[in-house]
Motif scaffolding. Structure first.
Motif, PDB file in Angstrom:
ATOM      1  N   ARG A 149      39.031 100.971  91.944  1.00 33.81           N
ATOM      2  CA  ARG A 149      39.933 100.635  92.456  1.00 33.81           C
ATOM      3  C   ARG A 149      39.755  99.995  93.884  1.00 33.81           C
ATOM      4  N   THR A 150      39.613 100.470  95.411  1.00 31.51           N
ATOM      5  CA  THR A 150      39.460 100.369  96.953  1.00 31.51           C
ATOM      6  C   THR A 150      37.985 100.878  96.648  1.00 31.51           C
ATOM      7  N   THR A 151      37.210 101.231  95.917  1.00 31.56           N
ATOM      8  CA  THR A 151      35.533 100.976  96.531  1.00 31.56           C
ATOM      9  C   THR A 151      34.746  99.777  96.081  1.00 31.56           C
ATOM     10  N   LYS A 152      33.698  99.255  97.307  1.00 32.12           N
ATOM     11  CA  LYS A 152      33.098  98.312  96.923  1.00 32.12           C
ATOM     12  C   LYS A 152      31.890  99.145  95.859  1.00 32.12           C
ATOM     13  N   GLY A 256      37.476 104.251  84.675  1.00 34.42           N
ATOM     14  CA  GLY A 256      36.424 105.423  84.602  1.00 34.42           C
ATOM     15  C   GLY A 256      35.587 104.659  84.332  1.00 34.42           C
ATOM     16  N   MET A 257      34.280 104.824  84.183  1.00 34.17           N
ATOM     17  CA  MET A 257      33.101 103.846  84.130  1.00 34.17           C
ATOM     18  C   MET A 257      33.003 103.392  83.267  1.00 34.17           C
ATOM     19  N   GLY A 258      33.745 103.237  81.686  1.00 34.52           N
ATOM     20  CA  GLY A 258      33.918 102.568  81.074  1.00 34.52           C
ATOM     21  C   GLY A 258      34.932 101.709  81.216  1.00 34.52           C
ATOM     22  N   ASP A 259      35.709 101.741  82.249  1.00 32.88           N
ATOM     23  CA  ASP A 259      36.174 100.266  82.656  1.00 32.88           C
ATOM     24  C   ASP A 259      35.652  99.122  83.840  1.00 32.88           C
ATOM     25  N   ILE A 260      34.812  99.581  84.798  1.00 31.10           N
ATOM     26  CA  ILE A 260      33.992  99.592  85.366  1.00 31.10           C
ATOM     27  C   ILE A 260      33.413  98.622  84.928  1.00 31.10           C
ATOM     28  N   LEU A 261      32.142  99.498  84.100  1.00 32.43           N
ATOM     29  CA  LEU A 261      31.483  98.185  83.057  1.00 32.43           C
ATOM     30  C   LEU A 261      31.299  97.242  82.343  1.00 32.43           C
TER      31      LEU A 261
END
Length: 382
Positions: A149-152, A256-261
């Motif tokens: 949430r805070t990492t680019k 999680g990874m799925g949220d990001i993708l």
């Protein structure tokens, strides 16, 4: 009262048999990682594990039936002797006193044995270590965890597809010593070669020195969570990981990874050969990336397997990979990027599932299953 005391001794005797069988079962038949694993499994959906439960219960009676029968016969004999002596009146007073003393001694002995073996079972489960760990704090999140949430996070303009294979119970230990493993003859020569010819995450280019498994990352759903969320699956707050109801939340405040993708326009898919509900996997994947789920039940609907088909945890990996190839062929025709995650099952402890085309190179079945999975995964990647 004395009949009640004798009945209590029978109950204690049956409990002792249960404790002894549990000690055997959890050490010889199951790979028990931690007490946290027991707690998590107990408060989650058990769909798809019916065969394991029936095997455990059936195994209890198969293993313990002579002792159970002996206990029941002794109980019936003592009860008959007590009732017979009670009818004789004064003539039987001495025998009655001996019987009553014997009943009390029997209860005391069985209570002591239950305490001794129960304590051993307590230590085997690691309950004391679990309680101790609950009181400790960790610097994992402050010093090591990168919060999405805070990492680019930057993606290329043309996004690449991801096929993510989670290999059940697979580890670098199965390689030979020259590759950093612990077996005289490697059980995973093809995966080792695949890793070394491509990108792997070993610090030594010659070996497969895989990562360590911190607490609460060592069973299947915990490993999935750790790999794709970067955190252990702690079970302190059951509201956020249990699966009694379909709407139960699975770690809702973690990305999680799925949220990001999904946020990057990916379509997410998850496939397994068992029932996805088991251990909260469906909740995890649907709530963190809106995955389309393929599992044992959808395989029957899609006519990958017959309606009455069931082996191992549902269907074996041979059919899982065929199902994956079929779906991936269709998914790849679309324009948007995709993430296809799949979980193998043949190598699940204990013993694994030995399919007809598995090799017979080793005396131990599980070693043959590992070698078979090594080949199947590599062929699928190719």
């Amino acid at each position: 009262m004395w009949i009640a005391v004798l009945t209590v001794s029978l109950i204690l005797y049956i409990l002792l048999n249960i404790i002894l069988y549990a000690s055997y079962y959890f050490t010889s038949q199951l790979s028990l990682g931690s007490f946290a694993q027991v707690l998590y499994t107990m408060q989650n959906s058990m769909s798809g594990s019916e065969s394991t439960w029936s095997e455990a219960v059936g195994g209890f009676f198969v293993r313990q039936w002579p002792w159970l029968l002996l206990g029941i016969l002794v109980y019936a004999g003592l009860l008959w002797l007590y009732l017979k002596q009670k009818k004789t009146g004064e003539a039987g007073n001495k025998t009655m006193k001996q019987l009553k003393t014997g009943f009390l001694g029997l209860v005391a002995t069985l209570t002591a044995l239950n305490g001794i073996y129960g304590y051993q079972l307590y230590n085997m489960f690691g309950i004391d270590k679990y309680n101790e760990s609950q009181a400790k704090s960790s610097d994992l999140y402050e010093n090591y965890y990168a919060d999405p949430r805070t990492t680019k996070i930057e993606f290329p303009e043309k996004k690449r597809n991801l096929i993510y294979i989670i290999c059940e119970s697979m580890e670098s230990t199965f390689a030979d010593p020259s590759a950093g493993g612990g077996f005289k003859k490697s059980l995973i020569p093809e995966l080792t070669k695949l890793a070394k010819e491509n990108t792997d995450f070993s610090s030594d280019p010659k070996t497969l020195n895989g990562g360590l498994t911190p607490g609460n990352t060592g069973w299947t759903i915990a490993g999935i969570t750790a790999q794709s969320m970067g955190i252990p699956l702690n079970v302190g707050n059951s509201d956020f990981n249990r699966n009694f109801e379909d709407e139960s939340q699975f770690l809702p405040y973690v990305v999680g990874m799925g949220d990001i993708l999904k946020e990057q326009g990916y379509s997410n898919f998850f496939m397994c050969g068992s029932e996805a509900e088991f251990a909260g996997r469906r909740n995890y994947y649907e709530q963190h990336g809106d995955y389309t789920i393929y599992d044992y039940n959808t395989a029957k609907k899609d006519k990958i397997i017959p309606q009455d088909y069931r082996v191992w945890w549902g269907m074996e990996d041979e059919k899982l990979f065929a199902y994956a190839e079929k779906e991936l062929t269709e998914i790849a025709k679309k324009d948007e990027p995709f993430n296809f995650t799949m979980l193998t099952v043949d190598t699940h402890f204990t013993g694994g599932y030995l399919c007809p085309d598995c090799p017979d190179d080793f005396e131990n079945q599980y070693e043959n299953v590992i070698r078979c999975s090594d080949h199947k995964v590599t062929e699928f990647v190719k």
